[in-house]
Design an enzyme around this catalytic site. Structure first.
Site, PDB file in Angstrom:
ATOM      1  N   ASP A  92      -6.880  -1.489  -4.857  1.00 11.78           N
ATOM      2  CA  ASP A  92      -8.001  -1.213  -3.948  1.00 11.78           C
ATOM      3  C   ASP A  92      -8.970  -0.213  -4.571  1.00 11.78           C
ATOM      4  OD1 ASP A  92      -6.761  -2.862  -2.045  1.00 11.78           O
ATOM      5  OD2 ASP A  92      -5.754  -1.165  -1.091  1.00 11.78           O
ATOM      6  N   ASP A 117       0.850  -1.194   0.000  1.00 12.49           N
ATOM      7  CA  ASP A 117       0.000   0.000   0.000  1.00 12.49           C
ATOM      8  C   ASP A 117       0.883   1.241   0.000  1.00 12.49           C
ATOM      9  OD1 ASP A 117      -2.444  -1.356   0.025  1.00 12.49           O
ATOM     10  OD2 ASP A 117      -2.493  -1.466   2.205  1.00 12.49           O
TER      11      ASP A 117
END
Length: 164
Positions: A140, A122
């Site tokens: 995402d 991330d």
């Protein structure tokens, strides 16, 4: 090639584009950042960072013993297989197929991370003052936008089916 198969090509291209964009962006961050390094992009709002997420969205179950890696891997593959089947069987209208392709691409990008790194990479961090939204990635984003499109498609079709 039948027109039905060729007309679906755009959805596979979209899913592949999501995977490529996601993996390229993660490669760029992994090549440029140290773990937990942050670079401010928009003051008091947006940073680029590098963090690892062994859990699901928003680090759900990240503190578990490792079983969640396999659980989310199997879940992503199962959901993607269902969505591929749904696209092939024309179970969605165009908007739903676009959403499904985005979910497939995003889920595949995160599956690749789990297989290669053992966790999801991330790097997008949004915040306001002392409130931080959990870091996330391009995959995402594709999953979330795809889910919204799939829900909208479902709502529109429910209304259409009530008219007939």
């Amino acid at each position: 090639m039948s027109s039905s198969v060729s007309s679906k090509t755009r959805y596979w291209v979209l899913a592949l584009a999501a995977i490529v964009l996601d993996q390229w962006s993660k490669w760029a961050v992994l090549s440029s950042f140290q773990y937990r390094e942050r670079v401010n992009v928009i003051p008091s709002f947006f940073d680029l960072t590098l963090v690892y997420n062994p859990g699901a969205a928003f680090s759900f179950l990240a503190d578990q013993g490792g079983w969640q890696k396999y659980f989310f891997l199997v879940l992503a593959v199962a959901v993607s297989a269902y969505l591929v089947r749904a696209i092939l069987r024309d179970e969605f209208a165009a908007l739903g197929k676009i959403g499904a392709a985005m979910i497939i691409g995003g889920a595949s990008g995160n599956v690749i991370d789990r297989l290669i790194h053992g966790h999801v990479v991330d790097f997008l961090l949004f915040y306001w003052q002392n409130w931080f939204y959990p870091a996330f990635n391009i995959a995402d984003s594709f999953i979330c936008v795809g889910a919204v499109l799939a829900v909208l498609d479902n709502i529109v079709h429910r209304k259409d089916s009530k008219k007939t």
